[in-house]
Design a protein around this motif. Structure first.
Motif, mmCIF file in Angstrom:
data_model
loop_
_atom_site.group_PDB
_atom_site.id
_atom_site.type_symbol
_atom_site.label_atom_id
_atom_site.label_comp_id
_atom_site.label_asym_id
_atom_site.label_seq_id
_atom_site.Cartn_x
_atom_site.Cartn_y
_atom_site.Cartn_z
ATOM 1 N N TRP A 1 -0.476 -38.715 41.787
ATOM 2 C CA TRP A 1 0.541 -37.984 42.534
ATOM 3 C C TRP A 1 1.794 -37.748 41.702
ATOM 4 C CZ3 TRP A 1 -2.332 -42.108 44.101
ATOM 5 C CH2 TRP A 1 -3.370 -41.791 44.980
ATOM 6 N N ALA A 2 2.002 -38.566 40.667
ATOM 7 C CA ALA A 2 3.150 -38.385 39.777
ATOM 8 C C ALA A 2 2.728 -37.884 38.396
ATOM 9 C CB ALA A 2 3.913 -39.706 39.634
ATOM 10 N N ALA A 3 1.439 -37.633 38.196
ATOM 11 C CA ALA A 3 0.925 -37.283 36.872
ATOM 12 C C ALA A 3 1.099 -35.814 36.508
ATOM 13 C CB ALA A 3 -0.552 -37.663 36.772
ATOM 14 N N PHE A 4 1.308 -34.956 37.517
ATOM 15 C CA PHE A 4 1.420 -33.519 37.267
ATOM 16 C C PHE A 4 2.778 -33.009 37.706
ATOM 17 C CE2 PHE A 4 -3.112 -34.218 37.406
ATOM 18 C CZ PHE A 4 -3.601 -33.373 36.424
ATOM 19 N N GLY A 5 3.320 -32.089 36.921
ATOM 20 C CA GLY A 5 4.567 -31.432 37.288
ATOM 21 C C GLY A 5 4.311 -30.287 38.247
ATOM 22 N N GLU A 6 5.379 -29.646 38.672
ATOM 23 C CA GLU A 6 5.249 -28.517 39.605
ATOM 24 C C GLU A 6 4.472 -27.350 38.998
ATOM 25 O OE1 GLU A 6 8.893 -27.307 41.427
ATOM 26 O OE2 GLU A 6 9.443 -29.369 41.967
ATOM 27 N N ASP A 7 4.445 -27.283 37.662
ATOM 28 C CA ASP A 7 3.708 -26.214 36.988
ATOM 29 C C ASP A 7 2.214 -26.493 36.881
ATOM 30 O OD1 ASP A 7 3.778 -28.285 35.139
ATOM 31 O OD2 ASP A 7 4.623 -27.078 33.509
ATOM 32 N N GLY A 8 1.765 -27.658 37.396
ATOM 33 C CA GLY A 8 0.354 -28.011 37.338
ATOM 34 C C GLY A 8 -0.082 -28.626 36.029
ATOM 35 N N GLU A 9 0.859 -28.850 35.130
ATOM 36 C CA GLU A 9 0.545 -29.464 33.845
ATOM 37 C C GLU A 9 0.850 -30.960 33.903
ATOM 38 O OE1 GLU A 9 -0.921 -28.180 31.135
ATOM 39 O OE2 GLU A 9 -1.145 -26.311 32.269
ATOM 40 N N PRO A 10 0.104 -31.779 33.152
ATOM 41 C CA PRO A 10 0.401 -33.209 33.130
ATOM 42 C C PRO A 10 1.820 -33.472 32.622
ATOM 43 C CG PRO A 10 -1.735 -32.787 32.148
ATOM 44 C CD PRO A 10 -1.078 -31.448 32.350
ATOM 45 N N ARG B 1 -11.642 -33.080 50.886
ATOM 46 C CA ARG B 1 -10.632 -33.496 51.858
ATOM 47 C C ARG B 1 -9.486 -32.495 51.967
ATOM 48 N NH1 ARG B 1 -9.211 -39.946 51.449
ATOM 49 N NH2 ARG B 1 -11.191 -40.685 52.302
ATOM 50 N N GLN B 2 -8.895 -32.438 53.137
ATOM 51 C CA GLN B 2 -7.667 -31.650 53.325
ATOM 52 C C GLN B 2 -6.558 -32.291 52.483
ATOM 53 O OE1 GLN B 2 -7.135 -28.889 54.979
ATOM 54 N NE2 GLN B 2 -9.104 -28.709 55.999
ATOM 55 N N GLY B 3 -5.718 -31.488 51.885
ATOM 56 C CA GLY B 3 -4.604 -31.991 51.090
ATOM 57 C C GLY B 3 -5.020 -32.640 49.785
ATOM 58 N N ARG B 4 -6.215 -32.356 49.324
ATOM 59 C CA ARG B 4 -6.744 -32.984 48.116
ATOM 60 C C ARG B 4 -5.981 -32.580 46.863
ATOM 61 N NH1 ARG B 4 -11.964 -29.459 46.606
ATOM 62 N NH2 ARG B 4 -11.063 -27.444 47.092
ATOM 63 N N VAL B 5 -6.037 -33.434 45.861
ATOM 64 C CA VAL B 5 -5.420 -33.183 44.557
ATOM 65 C C VAL B 5 -6.431 -32.513 43.622
ATOM 66 C CG1 VAL B 5 -4.250 -34.296 42.599
ATOM 67 C CG2 VAL B 5 -3.920 -35.183 44.898
ATOM 68 N N ALA B 6 -7.677 -32.473 44.031
ATOM 69 C CA ALA B 6 -8.763 -31.957 43.188
ATOM 70 C C ALA B 6 -8.477 -30.590 42.567
ATOM 71 C CB ALA B 6 -10.065 -31.921 43.976
ATOM 72 N N PRO B 7 -7.933 -29.613 43.303
ATOM 73 C CA PRO B 7 -7.693 -28.313 42.664
ATOM 74 C C PRO B 7 -6.721 -28.390 41.484
ATOM 75 C CG PRO B 7 -7.688 -28.066 45.040
ATOM 76 C CD PRO B 7 -7.707 -29.549 44.762
ATOM 77 N N THR B 8 -5.696 -29.228 41.583
ATOM 78 C CA THR B 8 -4.742 -29.377 40.476
ATOM 79 C C THR B 8 -5.427 -29.958 39.252
ATOM 80 O OG1 THR B 8 -2.922 -29.681 42.026
ATOM 81 C CG2 THR B 8 -2.559 -30.447 39.773
ATOM 82 N N VAL B 9 -6.215 -31.013 39.461
ATOM 83 C CA VAL B 9 -6.932 -31.643 38.348
ATOM 84 C C VAL B 9 -7.954 -30.674 37.763
ATOM 85 C CG1 VAL B 9 -8.413 -33.582 37.690
ATOM 86 C CG2 VAL B 9 -6.559 -33.946 39.337
ATOM 87 N N ALA B 10 -8.683 -29.984 38.625
ATOM 88 C CA ALA B 10 -9.705 -29.038 38.159
ATOM 89 C C ALA B 10 -9.086 -27.890 37.371
ATOM 90 C CB ALA B 10 -10.507 -28.506 39.342
ATOM 91 N N GLU B 11 -7.991 -27.349 37.851
ATOM 92 C CA GLU B 11 -7.345 -26.234 37.141
ATOM 93 C C GLU B 11 -6.850 -26.683 35.775
ATOM 94 O OE1 GLU B 11 -4.466 -24.741 39.933
ATOM 95 O OE2 GLU B 11 -6.059 -24.201 41.348
ATOM 96 N N TRP B 12 -6.302 -27.902 35.698
ATOM 97 C CA TRP B 12 -5.896 -28.427 34.386
ATOM 98 C C TRP B 12 -7.107 -28.531 33.471
ATOM 99 C CZ3 TRP B 12 -7.961 -32.873 32.334
ATOM 100 C CH2 TRP B 12 -7.523 -33.167 31.051
ATOM 101 N N PHE B 13 -8.198 -29.102 33.983
ATOM 102 C CA PHE B 13 -9.380 -29.272 33.148
ATOM 103 C C PHE B 13 -9.917 -27.925 32.679
ATOM 104 C CE2 PHE B 13 -13.954 -29.446 32.526
ATOM 105 C CZ PHE B 13 -13.995 -30.342 31.473
ATOM 106 N N LEU B 14 -9.961 -26.954 33.562
ATOM 107 C CA LEU B 14 -10.476 -25.634 33.184
ATOM 108 C C LEU B 14 -9.603 -24.973 32.122
ATOM 109 C CD1 LEU B 14 -11.549 -24.407 36.700
ATOM 110 C CD2 LEU B 14 -13.049 -25.140 34.829
ATOM 111 N N ARG B 15 -8.281 -25.128 32.222
ATOM 112 C CA ARG B 15 -7.396 -24.594 31.173
ATOM 113 C C ARG B 15 -7.644 -25.304 29.845
ATOM 114 N NH1 ARG B 15 -3.727 -24.964 35.362
ATOM 115 N NH2 ARG B 15 -2.747 -26.836 34.497
ATOM 116 N N THR B 16 -7.845 -26.612 29.908
ATOM 117 C CA THR B 16 -8.058 -27.405 28.695
ATOM 118 C C THR B 16 -9.398 -27.082 28.051
ATOM 119 O OG1 THR B 16 -6.690 -29.172 29.618
ATOM 120 C CG2 THR B 16 -8.156 -29.777 27.809
#
Length: 193
Positions: free
Chosen positions: A149-158, A16-31
């Motif tokens: 929508w409130a679970a991640f900060g501007e830095d992409g971290e939870p 979807r447009q405007g999806r949150v998936a990239p933020t969640v995926a990037e966190w998971f990949l870092r973890t």
């Protein structure tokens, strides 16, 4: 235990447009990226426009399918990152699942979900039923972001990393145990369903 890292296909299941998936995926990949026992292969379904199951693929869709299928087949395990839309998961994810069969068999699947109050858990429960039909093993523990929508900060971290980081470790520990066990079993005796 095998010294070869387990190849884990990380499937980003939203387009979807405007999806949150990239933020969640990037966190998971870092973890997960800190683990030496994992070789992560990110498959973002937004980059793989597949035809609807039963439709004749266009040349571009056939190329995407030809690129996707071997990556799924090569995986020892899967992590599906999914949102919850109307108590279920996205159609693009179901379509990608349905285009394949043997690629999923006798392999483990873990889940990272996100959404509103339910954190995507209803989507995960439905995916468990589908993956059981495809002869996979879904690991019990999962990671879920409630009120994403409130679970991640501007830095992409939870905002509160203790819960998702601990859940990710538990899920990945189970996933690697099953990846090891099932890879050895498939090598000893091919799975025939």
């Amino acid at each position: 235990m095998s010294e070869t890292p387990y190849r884990v296909a990380v499937i980003v299941g939203s387009s979807r447009q405007g999806r949150v998936a990239p933020t969640v995926a990037e966190w998971f990949l870092r973890t997960a990226g800190h683990r030496a026992d994992l070789d992560l292969d990110v498959i973002d379904l937004a980059d793989h426009p597949l035809p609807h199951l039963g439709e004749e693929p266009t040349a571009e869709q056939a190329q995407c399918l030809a690129a996707l299928s071997p990556r799924l087949a090569a995986a020892d395990a899967f992590v599906v990152i999914t949102p919850e839309y109307n108590h279920s998961f996205p159609a693009v994810l179901k379509n990608a699942i349905d285009w394949h069969r043997a690629e999923w068999q006798a392999k483990p699947v873990g889940f990272v979900s996100y959404g509103g109050l339910g954190g995507g858990l209803r989507a995960v429960e439905q995916l468990r039923l589908i993956f059981a039909e495809l002869h996979t093993v879904t690991v019990r523990d999962s990671v879920s972001f409630h009120g994403v929508w409130a679970a991640f900060g501007e830095d992409g971290e939870p905002v509160d990393p203790t819960v998702p980081n601990g859940a990710a470790k538990g899920m990945l520990d189970q996933l690697t145990w099953w990846a090891h066990t099932l890879r050895d079993a498939r090598a000893a005796r091919p799975y025939g369903a």
